[in-house]
Design an enzyme around this catalytic site. Structure first.
Site, PDB file in Angstrom:
ATOM      1  N   ARG A 166     -22.992 -25.844 -43.338  1.00 22.56           N
ATOM      2  CA  ARG A 166     -23.641 -27.156 -43.298  1.00 22.56           C
ATOM      3  C   ARG A 166     -23.701 -27.895 -44.640  1.00 22.56           C
ATOM      4  NH1 ARG A 166     -28.919 -27.398 -39.518  1.00 22.56           N
ATOM      5  NH2 ARG A 166     -29.842 -26.072 -41.101  1.00 22.56           N
ATOM      6  N   ASP A 167     -23.280 -27.263 -45.722  1.00 19.07           N
ATOM      7  CA  ASP A 167     -23.328 -27.957 -47.011  1.00 19.07           C
ATOM      8  C   ASP A 167     -22.109 -27.584 -47.856  1.00 19.07           C
ATOM      9  OD1 ASP A 167     -24.401 -29.727 -48.849  1.00 19.07           O
ATOM     10  OD2 ASP A 167     -25.773 -28.266 -49.737  1.00 19.07           O
ATOM     11  N   LEU A 168     -20.947 -27.564 -47.203  1.00 17.12           N
ATOM     12  CA  LEU A 168     -19.720 -27.199 -47.913  1.00 17.12           C
ATOM     13  C   LEU A 168     -19.280 -28.375 -48.774  1.00 17.12           C
ATOM     14  CD1 LEU A 168     -17.537 -25.041 -48.316  1.00 17.12           C
ATOM     15  CD2 LEU A 168     -16.287 -26.051 -46.400  1.00 17.12           C
TER      16      LEU A 168
END
Length: 199
Positions: free
Chosen positions: A22-24
């Site tokens: 979710r936060d690549l």
């Protein structure tokens, strides 16, 4: 190419464990002493079955998938979208939407379906993969194991021919359609494979 493969292989493993990062983004990818890349910062990662929309986080909007920005239901393909922007960044040498604030970038993505411009010197096959990854419709984005296979083909092409003029369907003038066809064909090869963790 090696860096892109390291990230894709890491994400392939993460997804095989039922986890969505979710936060690549580049800040969450570390490099070790052997110059291998490692995925980091799982602070907002979640199990795929339990993910719920997040509160606003303007810092991640540049790499965030439209469905996350809109707070719609989403799955692991949000990470593939983010990876597409990281690939673009590797090719372009700059951050996406550099001339916009994160909020402006989110507005452009959601309301105008805007994406960064693929550089002219980007090989068509790589450009097509990037566009496939950041497709508006999640079901048109490849799985990470498919991305790994595509990137391995690119790496092989570079090693043997010294060029990235590898095109999935050389007779097809529309490289995106050729790439989509190639990725769909991959889907029939290995649908239930369980990737092994990289040691």
């Amino acid at each position: 190419m090696t860096f892109a493969l390291d990230i894709a292989r890491g994400m392939e493993y993460i997804h095989s464990q039922g986890v969505i990062h979710r936060d690549l983004k580049p800040e969450n990818v570390l490099i070790d002493q052997e110059f291998h890349l490692k995925i980091a910062d799982f602070g907002i990662a979640c199990g795929e079955a339990y993910c719920v929309p997040l509160a606003d986080d303007p810092g991640t909007y540049r790499w965030m998938a439209p469905e996350m920005i809109k707070k719609k239901s989403y799955g692991r393909k949000v990470d593939v979208y983010s990876f597409g922007l990281i690939l673009w960044e590797m090719v372009a040498g700059t951050i996406p939407y550099e001339d916009m604030t994160p909020i402006q970038a989110a507005f452009a993505v959601v309301n105008k379906n805007s994406r960064p411009v693929i550089p002219r010197d980007c090989p068509p096959a790589m450009g097509a993969l990037i566009e496939q990854c950041w497709s508006l419709q999640p079901d048109k984005r490849p799985e990470f194991w498919q991305v790994v296979k595509v990137l391995e083909q690119f790496e092989s092409s570079l090693a043997h021919e010294g060029t990235l003029n590898l095109v999935p369907n050389p007779t097809c003038q529309d490289h995106s359609k050729g790439m989509l066809h190639w990725i769909q064909k991959l889907g029939t090869v290995n649908p239930n494979s369980t990737p092994k963790p990289k040691t």
